[in-house]
Enzyme design. Structure first.
Site, short mmCIF file in Angstrom:
data_model
loop_
_atom_site.label_atom_id
_atom_site.label_comp_id
_atom_site.label_asym_id
_atom_site.label_seq_id
_atom_site.Cartn_x
_atom_site.Cartn_y
_atom_site.Cartn_z
CB ALA A 14 -1.47 9.61 3.61
N GLY A 29 -0.80 5.01 6.40
CA GLY A 29 -0.43 6.02 7.40
C GLY A 29 -1.20 5.84 8.70
CD GLU A 55 3.37 4.47 7.23
OE1 GLU A 55 2.49 5.10 6.61
OE2 GLU A 55 4.56 4.44 6.88
CD GLU A 74 1.11 2.63 3.04
OE1 GLU A 74 1.02 1.39 3.16
OE2 GLU A 74 1.10 3.41 4.01
#
Ligand code: 3H9
Length: 681
Positions: A63, A102, A105, A125
């Site tokens: 992200a 992310g 993911e 993270e």
């Protein structure tokens, strides 16, 4: 074609290529491109399968960290992920570089993952005080099982492709320079197979269901590493949910709840701030990124002691030959033997091969005398910390070294300009202040003299990154940044134990704040005679040394020790402290609450940081935080002294300083009056 994506079809296989420099973070632009690409191919009957691949240096780096805490824009990550996962066509993630957070993911949402051997995948993270909040805590255990997932997500360590393949984190390896073609070919082989979504798998998590001891044991085993952080605890809860909650969407909801808690926490805000702070240090306003650098192909190190040896290892590790200079053969032999022993310890831990040790050792040219340094591109002096000695060495280097050689001093306190003045080429002189052990500690203070040339600064900053350090640029002053700002902590601790709180109370307050140990435990560990040897005036430390209490190594110090080095408060030290307080005319007022001890010891650090900033010794407040975190293990989840001061509020810091009779720095006062902060504008 959107701003960040191109969509092409090769004989029935749709290829979505995202290119959003520098690292394909999943920010607004990238999400729009993904959304557009997947919708387009879903509607295109000629497309039977989809390959998702990135341009530039890496697959998605996660992200966009800079978007956290800002109002969401455009399609959300979950929205885009749902389109991919619920699509009817197989999707293959084609991974190069790093698929992180992310980014990985997203790869887990795809039906298959193929990567080049040099790629790495992972969920880092935790380093930002977060947990994987786009399904990672629910999907990864469904592939690797709960135990491995706990390890992978709480360490955040990226997993190399081959290992990832063994664990099932990816499904296939591609050839290094044929990723797209191999991914397309792989997609073709999957056309007739039923679509498998990670979310539908139960086989790896079901066996852990109803076993709360897995998580309790894991937390117990890692108690030390997790202390003070919030994220590891929420990660463990989320992974437990992946096994305990069979309904995938309910598990996702639990993950979202735990993620929200972290995003809103000061700890995560501090760690995210630190992520950018660490990268910011290389930017020097008057040294533009395009400044030419000087090639450093050979290095000379003067002094084969602990410091010189550690410095040498940094260069050997990146394949740069080092001429290691000592004045006496025994000292040289001893220094080289220590380097070898350090490497052999690494071999024993399985992190290096015997062959690599020999390759590194072969890069050392041992030498007696400075003449051997005539051809070195960079010389780093690590001799005795005394200005006369250093000036003499630099005077000699000036006559020996070739023109264009960088002459660096590893001084930790001395005046670099006075050292540079001993040469006829002060523009080529710079400070490279390593922290001990120099082969381990990541901080490198690059000290800029009054006349240091910007090319020399640019070279030092670049070289620091090459040897795996984080460079922080400092101006010339006593102690530069880290040592200078931290010295008031030691002075306050020494003063405080005369007023009532015991060394154990002071140490505990700082330990609970998040330091690995308090100042008195630290002194006992390194030896009172080492730190106390310069003391001229009478002091508690000096008195302890007089009665031969040298710390852990001899008779105890501030603490007594049993044969296993377990510490207990020392009645002898307590008596000596009381005696010294009487000598100073100080009356004990008993112990203090931990919060007051922390304020007493650390507000003066903030104050010194403000002075370092107002004097221009540090370029920016975040550099000071990086120096404290990497040089003194200041707990990263507080963000460092300056970020921490902002969370407390500058008016409160000022009041605290005044209460202990310390004049707040002018900068601190003006910033407080103007309602400004050090780290948030
Ligand atoms: C996440 O994914 C949360 C989700 O689970 C849940 C969401 C709901 N965002 O490091 P470099 C910038 S959290 C924004 O020097 P390298 C960086 O600041 C994320 N910016 O390059 C720098 O900017 P500048 C989980 C980012 O080649 C530039 O890119 N992911 C991001 O040495 C180059 O970076 C991570 O924690 C980002 N995500 O290393 C991975 N990443 O040039 C974080 C980088 O202006 N990233 N930037 O200074 C990394 O570990 C490294 O950047 C990487 C490349 C290994 C990718």
């Amino acid at each position: 074609m959107s701003e960040a994506g191109t969509y092409t079809v090769e004989d029935g296989i749709g290829i979505i290529m995202i290119d959003s420099p520098p690292v394909n973070a999943l920010g607004f632009k990238t999400r729009v491109a993904l959304d557009e690409g997947f919708r387009k191919f879903a509607a295109d009957d000629s497309v039977q399968a989809i390959v998702l691949i990135c341009g530039g240096r890496t697959f998605f780096a996660g992200a966009d960290i800079s978007e956290f805490g800002k109002p969401p824009q455009g399609p959300g990550l979950h929205e885009v992920f749902n389109i991919i996962e619920n699509g009817a066509k197989p999707v293959v993630a084609a991974i190069h570089g790093t698929a992180l957070g992310g980014g990985y993911e997203l790869a887990l949402i795809c039906h298959y993952r193929i990567a080049v051997p040099s790629a790495k995948v992972g969920l880092p993270e935790v380093n930002l005080g977060l947990l994987p909040g786009a399904g990672g805590t629910q999907r990864l255990p469904r592939i690797v099982g709960v135990e491995k997932a706990l390890e992978i997500v709480t360490t955040g360590a990226p997993v190399p492709a081959r290992k990832a393949l063994d664990m099932g984190m990816i499904d296939a390896l591609a050839e290094e320079d044929r990723l797209k073609d191999d991914a397309v070919a792989f997609a073709r082989t999957m056309l007739d197979k039923p679509l498998v979504r990670v979310r539908d798998r139960q086989d790896k998590v079901a066996p852990s269901r109803g076993h709360p001891e897995i998580y309790a044991d894991f937390l117990k085993k890692n108690a030390r590493a997790f202390r003070g952080f919030k994220a590891p605890f929420n990660i463990v809860k989320a992974i437990e949910a992946s096994a305990e909650i069979e309904d995938f969407d309910k598990g996702l909801a639990r993950e979202a709840e735990l993620f929200q808690e972290l995003v809103a926490s000061t700890e995560s805000a501090a760690q995210r701030y630190y992520f950018f702070a660490e990268r910011e240090t290389s930017k020097v306003p008057d040294v533009p990124a395009a400044t030419p650098t000087i090639p450093v192909k050979t290095v000379g190190v003067i002094g084969a002691g602990t410091m010189g040896g550690g410095i040498t290892m940094n260069f050997l590790n990146i394949g740069v030959p080092v001429t290691l200079v000592e004045m006496k053969q025994e000292a040289l032999d001893r220094g080289i033997a220590v380097i070898r022993r350090n490497y052999e310890n690494t071999v024993a831990k399985g992190r290096m091969t015997a062959e690599q040790v020999e390759q590194r050792m072969a890069l050392i040219t041992p030498a007696l005398g400075l003449d051997a340094l005539a051809e070195a591109d960079l010389v780093i002096e690590a001799v005795f910390e005394e200005i006369g000695v250093k000036q003499q060495v630099f005077g000699q280097l000036d006559t020996i070294c070739k023109p264009g050689a960088i002459l660096a001093s590893n001084t930790s306190f001395l005046d670099l300009d006075a050292i540079a003045a001993a040469t006829s080429r002060p523009e080529w002189v710079i400070g490279l202040h390593f922290f001990s052990p120099a082969n381990v500690m990541r901080l490198l203070e690059v000290v800029r003299g009054e006349k240091t040339a910007i090319e020399v600064i640019a070279t030092a900053m670049k070289l620091a990154r090459q040897i795996g350090k984080v460079p922080v640029l400092a101006g010339v002053c006593h102690g530069f940044i880290a040592n200078r700002i931290m010295s008031p902590r030691g002075r306050q601790a020494d003063a405080l134990i005369l007023e009532g709180p015991t060394p154990a109370e002071v140490d505990k307050a700082l330990y609970d704040y998040g330091f690995a140990m308090g100042p008195f435990q630290m002194i006992d560990l390194v030896g009172l005679d080492v730190i106390g040897r310069d003391e001229i005036e009478r002091s508690v430390r000096g008195d302890l040394v007089k009665i031969d209490r040298l710390g852990q190594k001899k008779n105890g110090g501030y603490y007594d020790y049993d044969e296993k080095r377990n510490a207990t408060p020392s009645p002898v030290a307590a008596e000596l402290i009381a005696d010294f307080a009487r000598y100073k005319g100080i009356n004990s007022s008993g112990s203090l609450p931990a919060e007051e001890i922390v304020a007493r010891l650390l507000y003066p650090v903030v104050n010194e940081g403000a002075k370092v900033l107002e004097e221009g010794i540090a370029i920016r407040a975040s550099d000071i935080d990086v120096a404290a975190i990497l040089g003194y293990n200041w707990p990263v989840y507080t963000g460092g002294p300056m970020f921490w001061a902002d969370t407390i509020g500058l008016p409160k810091i000022i009041a605290g300083l005044e209460a202990i009779g310390i004049e707040p720095a002018a900068l601190l006062r003006t910033m407080a009056t103007e309602g400004k902060t050090f780290t948030r504008g």
